[in-house]
Every structure is written in C-alpha cells, then in structure tokens.
Design a protein around this motif. Sequence first.
Motif: not given
Length: 369
Positions: A49-73
């Motif tokens: 169970d992972t929670v991300i608090l994105d205070h940047d809301r940038s392209k790079l932060s969205l890419q990072m969030i996408s990596k976590f969302e598409h991981s089985k871990y």
Amino acid sequence: MNRGVIKAYIIKELSELFRSKIIIMVYLMPSMVMFLFGNGIKMEVKNADTVILDHDRSKLSLQMISKFEHSKYFNTKVLNITEKEAIDRMKRGEISILIIIPEGFERKVLKNQKTEIGVFVDAAFPMRGMTMESYVEGVLYQIMEETAREKISLVKINQRNLFNQAMRDEDAIVPGLFGIILLVAPAILSALLIVKEKETGTIFNFYSSPVKKIDFLVAKLTPVFFLHSINIFILFLWATYVFNVPFRGNFLIFWLVSEIYIIISLSIGLLVSIVTRTQIVALLAVIIITIIPGFLYSGIMMPISSMKGEAYIEAHLFPVMYYNHIIYDTFLIGQGFSSPKNVLYLIILIFYGLTLLIVGSLLMKKEMR
C-alpha cells in the motif's frame, strides 16, 4: 555381523511401522513441509500500500507516479492530504510506503541542483521494510537514469542476475527445505524406534539375548535409512515438477550427498535415543536439536556470510549449512565437485556422519543403567 538376526529385526521393524501407520507420516510429513513452506515463505513483497503526495505536479513527478502505478510491487494511490495525516494513516497500518515529492523537484533536477524525495517505509518487520525500500530505490534510480540519459552517456550499467534470473522465491526457498526436512524427519523416526523399546520394556529382550550391539543398531537404523532415501526422490519431484525449480547440477552428486546427510540425521536420532527414556522427551529433544538450527543456520532466511560472532560459529557447527550449500549448487549453479568448496563441504559431512555414528555406538551399552 549376523545377517539372519539383522534380517529378522528389519522385518519386525517394518511390520510395526506398517501396523502402527507411522509409515504414512514418513512420507506425508516431508511432503507437507515442502508444500507448506514452499508456498508459504515469501521474500518478495507485492502490492504494498503506497501513497504519493505530489507537491510538484510536474511532468517528471507524473512520470514517477506512473512508474509506481504500473509496478506489481506497489498498490499506488495519489492523495491530496497533509503529511501529518499521511503519517497518522501509516501508524494505523493503512499505508506501507509514503512518498513525498517536494515542490520544485523537476526544476532542480533539470538544473542539476540538489533535491530530496521523502520516502517513509513501515519497517515494523525489518526484512519486509528493507525489501520495500529497495523496490522504491530501484524505481527512483530508473527514473533518474532515464532523465539524465542524454547528459550522462559515458557510463552504462548493464545489470544481470545470475542463477535465479527471475528472482523467484521458490528457487530460493525450496532447495533449502531439503536441509531442514532430511535433518528432522529421519532423526525423529530413528530416535522414537529405539526409545520405544525402552518405554515398552522390550529393550530387555535385547539386553538378555546374544544379539550384538552392532547388529541391533544396524537393524534399527537400516529401515529408516531406506524409507527416507525414497523421500529424496519424492522431494526432488516436488521441487522440479511442482515448484518448477531448475536443476542444473549432477543428480548423482545430489543423491550421494543427500544419503550421507540422512546418515547424519539418523546418528542424531541415535544419540537422542541413548540419553532419553520416553518418546515424548526424545521427540522434544530432536525438535530442539534439529528444527531450530535447521531454520536459523540453513541459509534460507539469512545468509551465513552476514552472521557475526557466536552465530557464525554455531552455523558452522551444524551440518545443515554444508548440505544446503551443495544442494543450492546442484539446483541453481551446477558447479559440482569442480568447486573446491563443495568438495570440502562433502568431506566435512562424511566426517560429521562417521563421528556421530561412532560416538552413538560407543555410548550405547548393552546393559541396564
């Protein structure tokens, strides 16, 4: 040795094993342990169970969030809550990993300025916490590598996992279970067969007869040895065909080392039977002597090389470490006796078995104490 006496004793022991239904447990218990622990022990952590608090809301932060969302871990959620509320949720066990992306993160990265990402991991269970931490670091390093690929092109890391390329838990756990199962099961049976003679009083037949001590011991241990020798092949079939663990070594080496290891287990049961008088005491003694070291010093849960002090010394005093090293080699590596370490460990196992057998036979007296 008197072959007629040994044969008669062996027939008697086998008939009692079949009549008392213990023969069922000889094969049922090892297989149950293999399936229970082979399926139950998992080093891999999935859907944390992972929670991300994105205070940047940038392209790079969205890419990072996408990596976590598409991981089985990771079971990832992006929430708009305060850091204090997120920490409170982690304290209540609702969150395993909390990732905080600070404001201005992308801008600082692109300008090669120092920046930080907050990562909080629930490490109530240290091994699970370390595993989740390594997963998060892996995702973050991958993002940073992709971001800086155009700027840093001189060095490229080409990583490859050897011997367990898929990083399967079954490949890491199942071979190690051989050392535990073949240490515990034969020792229990051999100890109970001899102690039972004391408990029921039939040991006096041996005391008063002209049967030699060596004939009695051979007759008692031989049935257990052959019965559990069959378990070697049964467990091998479960490992390779049910759990799909690869076997890259020499089967003859695997079989030979396993037979020597069973002799060691029988010798431990013999020693326990000599110093105990009842079956329940013998059972408890065998469990303490075999199961606890079997798990702690087999290398399944913790590498022997990472142990220090007394734990490292104790690990080298028990045979399970030497046996499991060779078994892991036969399943995952396949060096065999071309490895000097495997040869050394085989010699140690042979010495271990012979020493225990000799000590056990010397301590057993053909008289009342």
